[in-house]
Design a protein around this motif. Structure first.
Motif, PDB file in Angstrom:
ATOM      1  N   ARG A 173      20.811  29.119  57.080  1.00 44.14           N
ATOM      2  CA  ARG A 173      21.419  28.203  58.054  1.00 44.14           C
ATOM      3  C   ARG A 173      20.947  26.778  57.798  1.00 44.14           C
ATOM      4  O   ARG A 173      20.772  26.391  56.657  1.00 44.14           O
ATOM      5  CB  ARG A 173      21.104  28.677  59.475  1.00 44.14           C
ATOM      6  CG  ARG A 173      21.947  29.903  59.830  1.00 44.14           C
ATOM      7  CD  ARG A 173      21.568  30.476  61.166  1.00 44.14           C
ATOM      8  NE  ARG A 173      20.274  31.143  61.097  1.00 44.14           N
ATOM      9  CZ  ARG A 173      19.759  31.867  62.076  1.00 44.14           C
ATOM     10  NH1 ARG A 173      20.416  32.024  63.188  1.00 44.14           N
ATOM     11  NH2 ARG A 173      18.595  32.439  61.967  1.00 44.14           N
ATOM     12  N   SER A 174      20.720  26.020  58.845  1.00 44.40           N
ATOM     13  CA  SER A 174      20.299  24.644  58.657  1.00 44.40           C
ATOM     14  C   SER A 174      18.901  24.596  58.047  1.00 44.40           C
ATOM     15  O   SER A 174      18.111  25.537  58.166  1.00 44.40           O
ATOM     16  CB  SER A 174      20.331  23.911  59.999  1.00 44.40           C
ATOM     17  OG  SER A 174      19.694  24.667  60.982  1.00 44.40           O
ATOM     18  N   ALA A 175      18.591  23.491  57.423  1.00 47.25           N
ATOM     19  CA  ALA A 175      17.362  23.376  56.641  1.00 47.25           C
ATOM     20  C   ALA A 175      16.111  23.437  57.512  1.00 47.25           C
ATOM     21  O   ALA A 175      15.028  23.739  57.007  1.00 47.25           O
ATOM     22  CB  ALA A 175      17.392  22.075  55.849  1.00 47.25           C
ATOM     23  N   ASP A 176      16.239  23.162  58.815  1.00 43.77           N
ATOM     24  CA  ASP A 176      15.049  23.173  59.663  1.00 43.77           C
ATOM     25  C   ASP A 176      14.710  24.581  60.144  1.00 43.77           C
ATOM     26  O   ASP A 176      13.737  24.779  60.851  1.00 43.77           O
ATOM     27  CB  ASP A 176      15.211  22.210  60.850  1.00 43.77           C
ATOM     28  CG  ASP A 176      16.435  22.526  61.689  1.00 43.77           C
ATOM     29  OD1 ASP A 176      17.441  22.973  61.111  1.00 43.77           O
ATOM     30  OD2 ASP A 176      16.391  22.313  62.906  1.00 43.77           O
ATOM     31  N   GLU A 177      15.514  25.574  59.761  1.00 47.72           N
ATOM     32  CA  GLU A 177      15.203  26.944  60.136  1.00 47.72           C
ATOM     33  C   GLU A 177      14.510  27.648  58.975  1.00 47.72           C
ATOM     34  O   GLU A 177      14.746  27.309  57.822  1.00 47.72           O
ATOM     35  CB  GLU A 177      16.488  27.681  60.524  1.00 47.72           C
ATOM     36  CG  GLU A 177      16.985  27.247  61.890  1.00 47.72           C
ATOM     37  CD  GLU A 177      18.159  28.089  62.351  1.00 47.72           C
ATOM     38  OE1 GLU A 177      18.044  29.321  62.343  1.00 47.72           O
ATOM     39  OE2 GLU A 177      19.180  27.508  62.699  1.00 47.72           O
ATOM     40  N   PRO A 178      13.656  28.618  59.296  1.00 49.07           N
ATOM     41  CA  PRO A 178      12.940  29.289  58.204  1.00 49.07           C
ATOM     42  C   PRO A 178      13.896  30.055  57.302  1.00 49.07           C
ATOM     43  O   PRO A 178      14.908  30.588  57.763  1.00 49.07           O
ATOM     44  CB  PRO A 178      11.981  30.240  58.939  1.00 49.07           C
ATOM     45  CG  PRO A 178      12.561  30.396  60.293  1.00 49.07           C
ATOM     46  CD  PRO A 178      13.280  29.124  60.604  1.00 49.07           C
ATOM     47  N   GLN A 219      18.020  30.144  51.918  1.00 47.82           N
ATOM     48  CA  GLN A 219      18.163  29.291  53.109  1.00 47.82           C
ATOM     49  C   GLN A 219      19.563  29.539  53.657  1.00 47.82           C
ATOM     50  O   GLN A 219      20.545  29.136  53.064  1.00 47.82           O
ATOM     51  CB  GLN A 219      17.982  27.822  52.703  1.00 47.82           C
ATOM     52  CG  GLN A 219      17.898  26.872  53.881  1.00 47.82           C
ATOM     53  CD  GLN A 219      16.576  27.000  54.627  1.00 47.82           C
ATOM     54  OE1 GLN A 219      15.521  26.898  54.035  1.00 47.82           O
ATOM     55  NE2 GLN A 219      16.647  27.217  55.927  1.00 47.82           N
TER      56      GLN A 219
END
Ligand code: ZN
Ligand code: ZN
Length: 109
Positions: free
Chosen positions: A86-91, A84
């Motif tokens: 970048r931010s957690a909402d990115e794949p 992971q």
């Protein structure tokens, strides 16, 4: 020193062992010797860093994806890591390491 591109006042900037003039607005760079070059201010993203896996024991513990073909040597089979970045909402990013030549590359899912 006025920027020839946007007319803003340029600021002197030390680059390596020469002084260049840099426009704070558009990023245009004028070298002191008259050679002009356009500088692209590309922000360095953390995922641009090359992943170096220096510990072969760590690789052996990773799962192997047999459907992945190494872009360098054409070998079928690569160790897979899911990171992971970048931010957690990115794949997450998949990082493959060739089982044969140890070439490492990544794939965005
Ligand atoms: Zn400018
Ligand atoms: Zn390979």
């Amino acid at each position: 020193m006025i920027c020839p591109k946007c007319g803003h006042l340029m600021r002197p900037k030390k680059e390596k062992n020469a002084i260049v003039f840099e426009c704070p607005v558009c990023g245009f760079i004028s070298a002191g010797n008259g050679n002009l070059k356009v500088s692209r201010h590309v922000a360095r993203r953390p995922e641009d860093n090359v992943i170096v896996i220096d510990n072969p024991e760590k690789l052996i513990a990773l799962p192997v994806d047999e459907d992945v073909v190494c872009p360098k040597c054409g070998n079928r089979g690569a160790y897979v890591q899911v990171v992971q970045t970048r931010s957690a909402d990115e794949p997450p990013t998949r990082i493959y390491t060739c089982t044969k030549c140890k070439y490492t590359w990544r794939e965005y899912t």
